[in-house]
Design a protein around this motif. Structure first.
Motif, PDB file in Angstrom:
ATOM      1  N   SER A 233       0.744  -0.977  -0.147  1.00 35.05           N
ATOM      2  CA  SER A 233      -0.350  -0.165  -0.190  1.00 35.05           C
ATOM      3  C   SER A 233       0.852   1.105   0.129  1.00 35.05           C
ATOM      4  CB  SER A 233      -1.003  -0.425   1.056  1.00 35.05           C
ATOM      5  OG  SER A 233       0.354  -0.380   2.890  1.00 35.05           O
ATOM      6  N   LYS A 235       3.469   1.974  -1.858  1.00 37.82           N
ATOM      7  CA  LYS A 235       4.163   2.210  -2.763  1.00 37.82           C
ATOM      8  C   LYS A 235       2.856   3.059  -3.525  1.00 37.82           C
ATOM      9  CE  LYS A 235       3.181   0.359  -7.368  1.00 37.82           C
ATOM     10  NZ  LYS A 235       3.038  -0.165  -8.926  1.00 37.82           N
ATOM     11  N   ALA A 236       1.299   2.343  -3.071  1.00 38.84           N
ATOM     12  CA  ALA A 236       0.603   3.082  -4.176  1.00 38.84           C
ATOM     13  C   ALA A 236       0.299   4.157  -3.646  1.00 38.84           C
ATOM     14  CB  ALA A 236      -0.699   2.040  -4.104  1.00 38.84           C
ATOM     15  N   GLU A 237       0.445   4.372  -2.066  1.00 38.30           N
ATOM     16  CA  GLU A 237       0.249   5.765  -2.113  1.00 38.30           C
ATOM     17  C   GLU A 237       1.512   6.992  -2.152  1.00 38.30           C
ATOM     18  OE1 GLU A 237       0.694   4.980   2.350  1.00 38.30           O
ATOM     19  OE2 GLU A 237      -1.705   4.078   2.126  1.00 38.30           O
ATOM     20  N   ARG A 238       2.552   6.249  -2.286  1.00 38.95           N
ATOM     21  CA  ARG A 238       3.749   7.226  -3.057  1.00 38.95           C
ATOM     22  C   ARG A 238       3.746   7.889  -4.145  1.00 38.95           C
ATOM     23  NH1 ARG A 238       8.042   7.413   0.923  1.00 38.95           N
ATOM     24  NH2 ARG A 238       7.780   6.089   2.641  1.00 38.95           N
ATOM     25  N   MET A 239       3.217   6.910  -4.943  1.00 38.09           N
ATOM     26  CA  MET A 239       3.149   7.202  -6.537  1.00 38.09           C
ATOM     27  C   MET A 239       1.869   7.903  -6.407  1.00 38.09           C
ATOM     28  SD  MET A 239       4.330   3.425  -8.018  1.00 38.09           S
ATOM     29  CE  MET A 239       6.091   3.268  -8.435  1.00 38.09           C
ATOM     30  N   THR A 240       1.212   7.963  -6.008  1.00 38.74           N
ATOM     31  CA  THR A 240      -0.391   9.004  -6.051  1.00 38.74           C
ATOM     32  C   THR A 240      -0.156   9.884  -5.838  1.00 38.74           C
ATOM     33  OG1 THR A 240      -1.879   6.774  -5.521  1.00 38.74           O
ATOM     34  CG2 THR A 240      -2.740   8.689  -5.133  1.00 38.74           C
ATOM     35  N   ARG A 241       0.783   9.939  -4.875  1.00 42.83           N
ATOM     36  CA  ARG A 241       1.279  11.510  -4.471  1.00 42.83           C
ATOM     37  C   ARG A 241       2.270  12.059  -5.945  1.00 42.83           C
ATOM     38  NH1 ARG A 241       1.617   9.211   0.759  1.00 42.83           N
ATOM     39  NH2 ARG A 241       4.069   9.203   0.892  1.00 42.83           N
ATOM     40  N   LEU A 243       2.108  12.297  -8.716  1.00 45.33           N
ATOM     41  CA  LEU A 243       0.915  11.933  -9.577  1.00 45.33           C
ATOM     42  C   LEU A 243      -0.047  13.015  -9.827  1.00 45.33           C
ATOM     43  CD1 LEU A 243       0.752   8.654 -10.894  1.00 45.33           C
ATOM     44  CD2 LEU A 243       1.734  10.016 -12.702  1.00 45.33           C
ATOM     45  N   ASP A 244       0.104  12.977  -8.179  1.00 43.89           N
ATOM     46  CA  ASP A 244      -1.600  14.276  -8.114  1.00 43.89           C
ATOM     47  C   ASP A 244      -0.187  15.451  -8.156  1.00 43.89           C
ATOM     48  OD1 ASP A 244      -2.985  12.384  -7.945  1.00 43.89           O
ATOM     49  OD2 ASP A 244      -3.026  12.377  -5.652  1.00 43.89           O
ATOM     50  N   ARG A 245       1.336  15.442  -7.329  1.00 43.05           N
ATOM     51  CA  ARG A 245       1.787  16.749  -7.952  1.00 43.05           C
ATOM     52  C   ARG A 245       2.304  16.988  -9.110  1.00 43.05           C
ATOM     53  NH1 ARG A 245       4.167  14.137  -2.947  1.00 43.05           N
ATOM     54  NH2 ARG A 245       6.050  13.158  -4.305  1.00 43.05           N
ATOM     55  N   ARG A 247       0.390  16.580 -11.780  1.00 45.74           N
ATOM     56  CA  ARG A 247      -0.283  17.824 -12.736  1.00 45.74           C
ATOM     57  C   ARG A 247      -1.130  18.545 -12.127  1.00 45.74           C
ATOM     58  NH1 ARG A 247      -3.212  12.236 -10.839  1.00 45.74           N
ATOM     59  NH2 ARG A 247      -2.859  10.603 -12.413  1.00 45.74           N
TER      60      ARG A 247
END
Length: 248
Positions: A233, A235-241, A243-245, A247
């Protein structure tokens, strides 16, 4: 063992790191049997709750060697027990990165403790050396196998066979230390390095260290470690953050 029961160390434990200070300044932080036992106790705590380890010395020296008075009395069975080597091997095997903040002399067993850490930062007056052959003994607590991996066989032979002492500039140029800072600032630099490390994924750090320390080529090990991380989890949270940054 509670913190106030340590006789040769000072220890501060935080959520993400443990700071250990070698605290025999009158003996230039010489590593004796009591200190070895207390370092084992620190390792047990970190193995139970993995955290970054920072090791430094109280006073002007990191550690000017092993306790010669004790070494003089040790015999064959003590050598075969690997008293100092076993604790340095245990430090090297800790799950998360370890950092030595070196001021002044790191000689003999003190140098071998620094070699056992994953990373080293040094004050400008730091010195690394292994004078054991001059005392009629071997540098047997890790120098013979860790130092070649860190700086190469030629420089290792200069240090162990030729009696060369590496100053901070030489240690930096051969890759033994990651950074040289003003005298008195090594611990601050080590803490800044720990801050950077602590911002990374603990599981990714732990598996990365295990992969880096493997003894043989290990592409399948890399794949297995990556498979574990891909399912985490974190990895998923770090990569989501990330990608959000990107954008914004």
């Amino acid at each position: 063992m509670s913190d106030d029961e340590f006789e040769t160390l000072r220890m501060r434990a935080d959520a993400d790191r443990v700071l250990v200070e070698l605290a025999r300044p009158a003996q230039r932080n010489a590593i004796n049997a009591a200190m070895v036992a207390e370092l084992h106790a620190v390792c047990a705590r970190i193995e139970a709750q993995p955290r970054i380890l920072i090791v430094t010395g109280v006073g002007p020296d990191f550690a000017a060697g092993a306790d010669i008075a004790e070494l003089r009395e040790r015999g064959r069975d003590d050598a075969l027990a690997g008293i100092n080597r076993t604790v340095f091997d245990r430090i090297a095997a800790l799950p998360l990165p370890t950092i030595a903040a070196v001021e002044g002399n790191a000689l003999g067993g003190g140098a071998e403790l620094a070699y056992a850490c994953d990373l080293r930062v040094a004050g400008v007056s730091a010195r690394f050396g292994n004078p054991e052959p001059g005392l009629g003994i071997l540098a047997a607590a890790g120098a013979s196998y860790r130092l070649p991996a860190l700086v190469g066989t030629s420089i290792t032979k200069q240090v162990i066979l030729g009696g060369r002492v590496l100053d901070s500039a030489a240690a930096l140029s051969c890759g033994l230390v990651a950074e040289v800072v003003a005298d008195g600032a090594a611990l601050t630099a080590a803490c800044a390095l720990a801050d950077r490390i602590a911002g990374q994924s603990p599981l990714a750090l732990r598996l990365s260290k295990a992969v880096l320390d493997a003894d043989v080529p290990h592409p399948l090990l890399d794949d297995i470690a990556q498979a574990v991380l891909f399912e985490s989890s974190d990895k998923a949270e770090r990569m989501t953050r990330f990608l959000d940054r990107s954008r914004k």
